[in-house]
Design an enzyme around this catalytic site. Structure first.
Site, PDB file in Angstrom:
ATOM      1  CE  LYS A 161      47.431  72.580  32.686  1.00  0.00           C
ATOM      2  NZ  LYS A 161      47.566  73.597  33.764  1.00  0.00           N
ATOM      3  CB  SER A 166      49.939  71.775  36.003  1.00  0.00           C
ATOM      4  OG  SER A 166      48.901  72.729  35.778  1.00  0.00           O
ATOM      5  CB  SER A 209      49.530  75.752  36.405  1.00  0.00           C
ATOM      6  OG  SER A 209      49.567  74.899  37.524  1.00  0.00           O
TER       7      SER A 209
END
Length: 446
Positions: free
Chosen positions: A81, A156, A180
């Site tokens: 990420k 996310s 997330s």
């Protein structure tokens, strides 16, 4: 080269690397070619680290040749990420606020992965500054759900989930502050693992809320989640042994704060419960007042810490942040110190109440997410829907962050509808054993 590698679990690839049937260089080349040729790659990867990946694959090949592989996952390509620092590579948190930010060193977790021989394929897109459970990011890119390309992938860790679901990484590393890792994992039919606070070192990651930020894998199996957890914490790897469901007792928490649930995830949850009961496990439903009380504290705690984390970097440039995300940050701007401290103190009490209420249960069962993935068009055209749906998406998952317990989401036979199990604080291994049993029961093959 074999395209079948793109759908194998990380551990299955590791075993192929171990017995010599898979070559590390060929494996990494296969993934890099898949990324390059995919019509989705630009919406999934913010930066592909091809040169680094091939260098790491060559090192893995050298270790393989002399029988000194660093770990089971030595040579397995994974994605990261875009909030994990990568030396010399942009790490921008999906936001204009950090545009051009190039770290001088890798994040602590990335260093651990490198020491274990895992290959870094690149950085994946994410919800802006990690402050949304939907995965919409009009500022950079919005990855799409594997089951409906008109819909968002969840956030996310949106690109993290999409990279695995689309066969562009064997596994992915994301962060989970309120859901997330688990929301995008559930919406893309993956396993997602939220760890206890502090178990995996968050050093070198762009923060959101220091009291709730955790790191965890998004992958194809519970075995993968266990192996990655072991490597990121420098622990010996032991495959999670499925526990006997007939020996277990689960709790379904009852609360008005946990209603409603959309029909597909509700149906998937009820079907999963029926299977678990048929396997001999006991399931009880009971109110857990501390959960509803903790949810009421979430706005002040999350928004205040999130604003504090980025106010200096934003330096009056909040207008460059997407409105739906910006409004959540600014909601924490004017919190009085005594309000925040009081909320933290109350949360501590609620955690104590919760641990007493769930003592004696093997796990807590909930639908991972009470809604299905919304369309990109709906979120962009209706601001009120964005706000409402974001809070709904995060409602169940954030319970684990508030209570500081590990949580695992598993795919069910219903697409984009996950089953979530909450464990006990720092009892990740026990939860993984439960997850392995449930994974086998649900029968959703990687």
């Amino acid at each position: 080269m074999s395209k079948s590698w793109l759908r194998m679990t990380a551990c299955a690839l590791g075993r192929g690397l171990n017995d010599g049937s898979i070559d590390p260089l060929c494996l990494t080349e296969t993934y890099l070619e898949a990324i390059e040729s995919s019509p989705h790659h630009a919406a999934i990867y913010s930066f592909v680290t091809a040169k680094r990946a091939m260098h790491e694959a060559a090192s893995a090949a050298n270790r393989q040749a002399v029988g000194k592989r660093a770990s089971l996952l030595d040579g397995v390509p994974i994605s990261w990420k875009d909030l994990f620092d990568t030396q010399g590579i942009p790490t921008e948190g999906g936001s204009e606020i950090y545009r051009g930010r190039i770290p001088e060193a890798d994040a602590a977790s990335l260093k651990h992965a490198g020491q274990a021989g895992m290959v870094c394929l690149g950085k994946t897109h994410m919800s802006e500054l990690a402050f949304s459970g939907l995965g919409l990011n009009p500022v950079t890119a919005t990855p799409r759900c594997i089951n409906d390309h008109d819909c968002v992938a969840g956030g996310s860790s949106s690109g993290a989930a999409a990279s695995v679901a689309h066969g562009l990484a064997a596994a992915a590393i994301g962060s989970d502050t309120g859901g997330s890792v688990r929301i995008p994992a559930a919406w893309n039919d993956l396993v997602g693992f939220k760890t206890s606070l502090g178990l995996i070192d968050t050093g070198g990651t762009i923060p959101l809320c220091h009291s709730f930020d955790t790191i965890g894998p998004l992958c194809r199996s519970v075995e993968d989640a266990a192996a990655i957890l072991a490597l990121l914490t420098s622990r010996p790897i032991a495959a999670p042994a499925p526990r006997r469901l007939a020996d277990m007792i689960f709790l379904i928490p009852r609360s008005d704060d946990l209603d409603p649930v959309d029909e597909p995830p509700d149906r998937a949850f009820r079907d999963a419960l029926a299977r678990i009961r048929r396997a001999g496990a006991r399931i009880r439903a009971a109110p857990v007042a501390s959960l509803g009380a903790a949810l009421q504290l979430a706005p002040i705690l999350f928004c205040t810490e999130a604003y504090a984390a980025h106010a200096s970097a934003a330096d009056g440039r909040w207008n460059c942040v997407f409105e739906g995300v910006r409004n959540r940050f600014l909601a924490g701007r004017d919190t009085a110190a005594h309000e925040y401290i009081s909320a933290l103190a109350e949360l501590k009490l609620r955690r104590q109440e919760y641990r007493l209420a769930v003592r004696g249960y093997d796990g807590i069962l909930l639908p991972t997410c009470p809604i299905m993935p919304p369309t990109l068009e709906r979120l962009l055209s209706r601001t009120d829907d964005y706000t409402t749906l974001n809070l709904y998406a995060l409602r169940n998952t954030r319970l684990a962050n508030l209570m500081n317990v590990p949580a695992l989401t598993l795919p069910t036979p219903t697409p984009s509808a996950g089953l979530m199990v909450l464990g006990h604080h720092r009892e990740e291994n026990a939860l993984l054993g439960i997850g392995a049993a449930l994974e086998e029961l649900l029968g959703v093959s990687p």
